[in-house]
Structures are given as C-alpha cells and as structure tokens.
Design a protein around this motif. Structure first.
Motif, PDB file in Angstrom:
ATOM      1  N   ASN A 133       0.831  -1.204   0.000  1.00  0.00           N
ATOM      2  CA  ASN A 133       0.000   0.000   0.000  1.00  0.00           C
ATOM      3  C   ASN A 133       0.870   1.261   0.000  1.00  0.00           C
ATOM      4  O   ASN A 133       2.096   1.190   0.006  1.00  0.00           O
ATOM      5  N   GLU A 134       0.223   2.412   0.013  1.00  0.00           N
ATOM      6  CA  GLU A 134       0.941   3.680  -0.098  1.00  0.00           C
ATOM      7  C   GLU A 134       1.903   3.890   1.062  1.00  0.00           C
ATOM      8  O   GLU A 134       1.550   3.687   2.227  1.00  0.00           O
ATOM      9  N   VAL A 135       3.129   4.296   0.729  1.00  0.00           N
ATOM     10  CA  VAL A 135       4.150   4.623   1.720  1.00  0.00           C
ATOM     11  C   VAL A 135       4.587   6.058   1.464  1.00  0.00           C
ATOM     12  O   VAL A 135       4.889   6.434   0.332  1.00  0.00           O
ATOM     13  N   ASP A 136       4.629   6.872   2.511  1.00  0.00           N
ATOM     14  CA  ASP A 136       4.918   8.289   2.328  1.00  0.00           C
ATOM     15  C   ASP A 136       5.699   8.800   3.523  1.00  0.00           C
ATOM     16  O   ASP A 136       5.893   8.075   4.519  1.00  0.00           O
ATOM     17  N   ARG A 137       6.119  10.046   3.453  1.00  0.00           N
ATOM     18  CA  ARG A 137       6.832  10.668   4.572  1.00  0.00           C
ATOM     19  C   ARG A 137       5.900  11.428   5.504  1.00  0.00           C
ATOM     20  O   ARG A 137       6.238  11.658   6.661  1.00  0.00           O
ATOM     21  N   ASP A 138       4.745  11.846   5.004  1.00  0.00           N
ATOM     22  CA  ASP A 138       3.879  12.720   5.784  1.00  0.00           C
ATOM     23  C   ASP A 138       2.435  12.299   5.591  1.00  0.00           C
ATOM     24  O   ASP A 138       2.015  11.966   4.480  1.00  0.00           O
ATOM     25  N   SER A 139       1.666  12.304   6.681  1.00  0.00           N
ATOM     26  CA  SER A 139       0.256  11.927   6.600  1.00  0.00           C
ATOM     27  C   SER A 139      -0.608  13.068   6.099  1.00  0.00           C
ATOM     28  O   SER A 139      -1.790  12.875   5.806  1.00  0.00           O
ATOM     29  N   LYS A 140      -0.030  14.276   6.032  1.00  0.00           N
ATOM     30  CA  LYS A 140      -0.774  15.469   5.612  1.00  0.00           C
ATOM     31  C   LYS A 140      -2.039  15.655   6.450  1.00  0.00           C
ATOM     32  O   LYS A 140      -3.093  16.041   5.959  1.00  0.00           O
ATOM     33  N   ASN A 141      -1.888  15.368   7.740  1.00  0.00           N
ATOM     34  CA  ASN A 141      -2.986  15.524   8.701  1.00  0.00           C
ATOM     35  C   ASN A 141      -4.242  14.751   8.302  1.00  0.00           C
ATOM     36  O   ASN A 141      -5.371  15.217   8.505  1.00  0.00           O
ATOM     37  N   LEU A 142      -4.053  13.581   7.722  1.00  0.00           N
ATOM     38  CA  LEU A 142      -5.206  12.744   7.392  1.00  0.00           C
ATOM     39  C   LEU A 142      -5.936  12.323   8.652  1.00  0.00           C
ATOM     40  O   LEU A 142      -5.318  12.104   9.695  1.00  0.00           O
ATOM     41  N   ASP A 143      -7.242  12.199   8.546  1.00  0.00           N
ATOM     42  CA  ASP A 143      -8.001  11.706   9.690  1.00  0.00           C
ATOM     43  C   ASP A 143      -7.665  10.240   9.921  1.00  0.00           C
ATOM     44  O   ASP A 143      -7.126   9.545   9.057  1.00  0.00           O
ATOM     45  N   TRP A 144      -7.996   9.754  11.115  1.00  0.00           N
ATOM     46  CA  TRP A 144      -7.649   8.396  11.540  1.00  0.00           C
ATOM     47  C   TRP A 144      -8.177   7.343  10.568  1.00  0.00           C
ATOM     48  O   TRP A 144      -7.452   6.427  10.177  1.00  0.00           O
ATOM     49  N   PHE A 145      -9.420   7.472  10.162  1.00  0.00           N
ATOM     50  CA  PHE A 145     -10.038   6.473   9.289  1.00  0.00           C
ATOM     51  C   PHE A 145      -9.324   6.398   7.945  1.00  0.00           C
ATOM     52  O   PHE A 145      -8.941   5.315   7.485  1.00  0.00           O
ATOM     53  N   THR A 146      -9.087   7.536   7.318  1.00  0.00           N
ATOM     54  CA  THR A 146      -8.436   7.560   6.012  1.00  0.00           C
ATOM     55  C   THR A 146      -7.006   7.060   6.095  1.00  0.00           C
ATOM     56  O   THR A 146      -6.539   6.310   5.221  1.00  0.00           O
ATOM     57  N   LEU A 147      -6.286   7.451   7.136  1.00  0.00           N
ATOM     58  CA  LEU A 147      -4.901   7.037   7.305  1.00  0.00           C
ATOM     59  C   LEU A 147      -4.785   5.514   7.407  1.00  0.00           C
ATOM     60  O   LEU A 147      -3.921   4.904   6.773  1.00  0.00           O
ATOM     61  N   GLN A 148      -5.670   4.909   8.191  1.00  0.00           N
ATOM     62  CA  GLN A 148      -5.603   3.459   8.374  1.00  0.00           C
ATOM     63  C   GLN A 148      -6.037   2.713   7.113  1.00  0.00           C
ATOM     64  O   GLN A 148      -5.443   1.692   6.756  1.00  0.00           O
ATOM     65  N   LEU A 149      -7.048   3.207   6.424  1.00  0.00           N
ATOM     66  CA  LEU A 149      -7.516   2.539   5.203  1.00  0.00           C
ATOM     67  C   LEU A 149      -6.499   2.665   4.086  1.00  0.00           C
ATOM     68  O   LEU A 149      -6.329   1.748   3.271  1.00  0.00           O
ATOM     69  N   ARG A 150      -5.808   3.801   4.026  1.00  0.00           N
ATOM     70  CA  ARG A 150      -4.821   4.022   2.974  1.00  0.00           C
ATOM     71  C   ARG A 150      -3.655   3.053   3.080  1.00  0.00           C
ATOM     72  O   ARG A 150      -3.038   2.696   2.067  1.00  0.00           O
ATOM     73  N   SER A 151      -3.341   2.616   4.279  1.00  0.00           N
ATOM     74  CA  SER A 151      -2.134   1.824   4.499  1.00  0.00           C
ATOM     75  C   SER A 151      -2.408   0.355   4.819  1.00  0.00           C
ATOM     76  O   SER A 151      -1.466  -0.399   5.091  1.00  0.00           O
ATOM     77  N   SER A 152      -3.670  -0.067   4.797  1.00  0.00           N
ATOM     78  CA  SER A 152      -4.006  -1.430   5.205  1.00  0.00           C
ATOM     79  C   SER A 152      -4.885  -2.119   4.172  1.00  0.00           C
ATOM     80  O   SER A 152      -5.578  -1.466   3.390  1.00  0.00           O
ATOM     81  N   CYS A 153      -4.865  -3.435   4.198  1.00  0.00           N
ATOM     82  CA  CYS A 153      -5.809  -4.208   3.393  1.00  0.00           C
ATOM     83  C   CYS A 153      -6.164  -5.481   4.145  1.00  0.00           C
ATOM     84  O   CYS A 153      -5.424  -5.925   5.030  1.00  0.00           O
ATOM     85  N   ASN A 154      -7.305  -6.067   3.812  1.00  0.00           N
ATOM     86  CA  ASN A 154      -7.743  -7.318   4.416  1.00  0.00           C
ATOM     87  C   ASN A 154      -7.431  -8.494   3.506  1.00  0.00           C
ATOM     88  O   ASN A 154      -7.188  -8.339   2.309  1.00  0.00           O
ATOM     89  N   VAL A 155      -7.478  -9.677   4.101  1.00  0.00           N
ATOM     90  CA  VAL A 155      -7.420 -10.940   3.358  1.00  0.00           C
ATOM     91  C   VAL A 155      -8.706 -11.684   3.666  1.00  0.00           C
ATOM     92  O   VAL A 155      -9.149 -11.730   4.817  1.00  0.00           O
ATOM     93  N   LYS A 156      -9.314 -12.248   2.640  1.00  0.00           N
ATOM     94  CA  LYS A 156     -10.637 -12.857   2.777  1.00  0.00           C
ATOM     95  C   LYS A 156     -10.670 -13.861   3.914  1.00  0.00           C
ATOM     96  O   LYS A 156      -9.744 -14.646   4.106  1.00  0.00           O
ATOM     97  N   SER A 157     -11.778 -13.836   4.629  1.00  0.00           N
ATOM     98  CA  SER A 157     -11.913 -14.665   5.823  1.00  0.00           C
ATOM     99  C   SER A 157     -12.274 -16.105   5.474  1.00  0.00           C
ATOM    100  O   SER A 157     -13.059 -16.380   4.567  1.00  0.00           O
ATOM    101  N   SER A 158     -11.667 -17.033   6.190  1.00  0.00           N
ATOM    102  CA  SER A 158     -12.023 -18.454   6.182  1.00  0.00           C
ATOM    103  C   SER A 158     -11.499 -19.009   7.497  1.00  0.00           C
ATOM    104  O   SER A 158     -10.686 -18.357   8.172  1.00  0.00           O
ATOM    105  N   TRP A 159     -11.905 -20.204   7.873  1.00  0.00           N
ATOM    106  CA  TRP A 159     -11.426 -20.725   9.157  1.00  0.00           C
ATOM    107  C   TRP A 159      -9.902 -20.859   9.144  1.00  0.00           C
ATOM    108  O   TRP A 159      -9.238 -20.577  10.146  1.00  0.00           O
ATOM    109  N   PHE A 160      -9.332 -21.261   7.976  1.00  0.00           N
ATOM    110  CA  PHE A 160      -7.879 -21.401   7.896  1.00  0.00           C
ATOM    111  C   PHE A 160      -7.198 -20.050   7.921  1.00  0.00           C
ATOM    112  O   PHE A 160      -6.222 -19.845   8.668  1.00  0.00           O
ATOM    113  N   ASN A 161      -7.658 -19.094   7.104  1.00  0.00           N
ATOM    114  CA  ASN A 161      -7.030 -17.782   7.058  1.00  0.00           C
ATOM    115  C   ASN A 161      -7.094 -17.085   8.409  1.00  0.00           C
ATOM    116  O   ASN A 161      -6.138 -16.419   8.831  1.00  0.00           O
TER     117      ASN A 161
END
Length: 443
Positions: free
Chosen positions: A343-371
C-alpha cells in the motif's frame, strides 16, 4: 498558568470544587504550531493539552506522542486507551484550553458514531473462553513436539515434524501475545501487561517493551517514513512509489534495488527472525537496561535448551532452534507484511483523519477458518487498525459496517485472497526497484 499566545479568556465558567473560573480557549491554528519535539500540543476531544514535558514519561513512549504533535489526536487517543476515564483525569494537569474550531469532517463524525455503536454493542469486550482455548492449543502443540521426539527418536523426518510443529507454536504464540499487547483480552492494564510479558517473553524469548515501542508507533502512523518502524528498511529494500524515486535521484542506496524482488527471498523472510530480531531485541534490552524483559528471554532459552538438549546435544539444539525460527520467520513475514507493504508509503500523513490514514495503508485478506487461524485474525487488518483494542473474534461483526462507511465516502476497501496479498509484496518490490533504477540512471 502563564498565558500562551493565541489563547483567549472568555466569560464562561466551569464548576470546580464549588468555585468557578474563566474558560481558556485556543484556535486549532495555534495548536498546529506546537508540533516540535520541545513544544508539543495535542487536540483531544475538543481540548488542547501541552504534553511537552510529559512525553518522556508516557507509558507508550515519547515518539508516539511526537508523531501527533500539533494534530487532532482524538481518534488515536480513543483507539489506544481502554482506561479513558483514568487517563482523562490525568490530562487535566496538562490542559491548555478548549479548542474553538476543532476540525470535524463528515467522515470523522461518521467514524466516531460507528465507534460509539461498537462500544454500545459490546464488541470491545472479549470472550475469555476463546483466548483460554487458544492458549492451551499452543501448549498442547508444544507438548506434542516434545513427545514425538521422546517416543519416536530423532530421525530426520521426526525432527522435521517437530520443527514444523514448534514453528506453529511460535507463530500462534506471536498472535496471542499481540492480543495481550493491545489490551484486547483484559480491560485492565495490570493483567494485560502480566500476560504480555508471559507470552512474548517466556513463551517466545522476545521483549514486551521492545514490541510496544515498535508496534504502537506502527499503529499510530502506519506506512509513514520516520514514524512507522516497520517501513524503515531502506538499507535492504525500497518500498512505495515516492521513496525509490527520491533515493534514485540523490544516488542513494546500499543495494541493487532493481533486483530486490528476487533477493527478498534470501534476505527477507529467511533472516528477519533468526538474525535481525535477535540482535535488535538484545540491543534494545541492554540499551534501556530492561532486565525484566532480558531475564524472561533468557528463561525462554533455558527452558528450550533444557527440553531439547537431551535429544540433540548443545549445538544440535541450537541448529534445531534456528530451524524452527527459519520456518516461523517465513510465516511471520508474509502474514504481517502482506497487509501493509503493497500500500501507499509516504513521509507525511498530511494531517489525514484516523479512518483515512488506516484505510490508505491497510488491506484485508478474505476470511475463512484457515485464514483466520493462520493469520491470527490479522487478515482483518483494516478493522484491527481502526479498533486496535477490539478482541479479534469480533472483527467480522464490524467489518460490513466499515466497508459500508468506505463506500459512503468513496474510500477503497481492499479485501484480497491470501495468494494475491502475498504476491502483491513481490509486485510492489519489483515496481519500486524499477522506479529507483530509472530515477538513478535518469531514464
């Protein structure tokens, strides 16, 4: 209290011990000016606090506060603290004034409404039976590995089976220490700290304070250079779209980064736990004179060698241990990095709100009992980053609501297959390496 420039006194009053006093007010513009290491203010729940002198005493470390200096830290503060009433009382001694114009976007309001619903729904409360079962399944696997060697001997295939089982033990112990470290099992800090020391120290041979120092910075400002230790890897790898170009233009770098997607398989997963983490943890404990964590790590090694030296001897047990770490390191590296590095890597968050900052830098992996089991529920990385103290068995409950909020505000909610998430690490390394090469040679 000496008056600060930019603070105004209003005629309103606040009751305190039966008396009244003037309310101090300050603008957010004034708060934003106090963003230096020796001059730090935070905005929390509409109030400004001067945390300059307190930063070094902060239980979570000074850096995590400095990362939010001059910013609205409300959502980060709420996310990290279970004992908000206790901490809130302490903040009173750091109070500067009420912020008359706190930044509150529609997205911020919607997320805070979502969090309030999460609290009311009881999704921040843990299920002790889940963690009890998980703890004893780790113990059971470790006993199984020892029994295999005791009953069948040390033939190569039995030894290999024991290594794979113990690597599973260490990986799963890593996920459970993560739960205790985030205070998502117990509501009080005393038991959380106790079990975190037990699981990461005595069961894994690592340091609780070292983990806290690194991991909470990662959560506070994920994928930001100089603020997230997990992306400070430029001595081996360049990641993202901006840093490789910056390094290339300045002719910086220690490695042939255009081939980093290939040497990652030699210098990444194989060496992270067996080599790098051992030296970093020892250095951390000695530098900070953290004798408790160092003692627990030594106790882990004493226990391990006591159990397996009768089978393999001294050097044989060392080789057996390194084999276990070698397997675990692959497991740990792919699981922890697949949700962030591509995901995006940067030097400055540019005062992003908490929700946007976390979504910009994270992703999920589909759920299953094994995963879910294989990743320790870190396949719900988005929900974990938004609500770091939420017990992992509740991530699936809030996930649809988070996805709905993303759709409302036009934010991408990434949810990949396990294979795609891992493959994206290599794709990212190849792309970033090429960006460095092109910039270095002005192509």
């Amino acid at each position: 209290m000496l008056p600060f420039e930019g603070i105004k006194m209003e005629n309103g009053t606040k009751a305190k011990n039966g008396h009244s006093h003037a309310i101090q007010t300050v603008t957010f513009e004034e708060v934003s000016k106090h963003n230096k290491k020796d001059d730090q203010w935070l905005l929390i729940n509409g109030k400004a606090y001067d945390i300059t002198n307190f930063a070094k005493k902060h239980p979570g470390g000074a850096k995590i506060l400095n990362h939010y200096a001059g910013e609205d830290a409300t959502d980060a503060w709420v996310a990290f603290h279970n004992d908000k009433e206790k901490v809130g009382k302490f903040l009173q001694s750091l109070y500067v004034g009420d912020v008359v114009d706190p930044p509150l976007s529609t997205l911020k309001k919607d997320f805070r409404d979502l969090r309030e619903m999460v609290v009311k729904s009881g999704w921040l409360k843990s299920d002790p039976w889940f963690y009890l079962f998980h703890f004893f399944h780790i113990i059971g696997l470790e006993v199984l590995a020892w029994c295999l060697l005791w009953y069948f001997g040390t033939q190569w295939y039995i030894t290999l089976a024991a290594i794979l089982i113990l690597a599973t033990v260490q990986a799963q112990a890593g996920w459970t220490q993560h739960d205790y470290g985030h205070h998502s099992v117990f509501p009080d800090l005393k038991r959380s700290h106790l079990f975190h020391h037990l699981t990461i120290g005595f069961m894994k041979g690592a340091s609780s304070h070292w983990w806290n120092f690194r991991h909470f910075q990662h959560h506070a400002k994920p994928n930001l250079i100089k603020k997230d230790p997990d992306v400070e890897i430029a001595y081996l790898f360049l990641i993202g779209d901006k840093l490789p170009v910056e390094f290339g233009k300045k002719k910086k770098g220690f490695m042939p980064y255009q081939w980093q997607h290939e040497y990652f398989f030699l210098l990444g997963p194989p060496l992270l736990l067996p080599i790098y983490f051992h030296f970093e943890i020892i250095y951390f404990c000695l530098k900070r004179r953290d004798w408790l964590d160092l003692g627990l790590a030594i106790a882990f090694f004493m226990r391990f060698f006591y159990c397996y030296t009768p089978f393999f001897g001294g050097w044989g047990t060392f080789a057996f241990y390194m084999g276990m770490r070698f397997v675990e390191s692959h497991w740990f590296t792919w699981v922890t990095q697949m949700s962030h590095l591509p995901n995006e890597v940067d030097r400055d968050s540019k005062n992003l709100d908490w929700f946007t900052l976390q979504l910009r830098s994270s992703c999920n992996v589909k759920s299953s009992w094994f995963n879910d089991w294989f990743t320790g529920h870190l396949n719900y990385q988005i929900e974990h980053h938004l609500f770091p103290t939420m017990p992992r068995m509740n991530y699936h409950k809030v996930a649809p609501l988070v996805e709905s909020l993303c759709k409302k505000h036009g934010i991408e909610y990434r949810n990949k297959t396990l294979y795609t998430a891992c493959a994206d690490i290599i794709r990212m390394l190849k792309k970033s390496g090429q960006l460095w090469y092109d910039a270095y040679y002005d192509k």
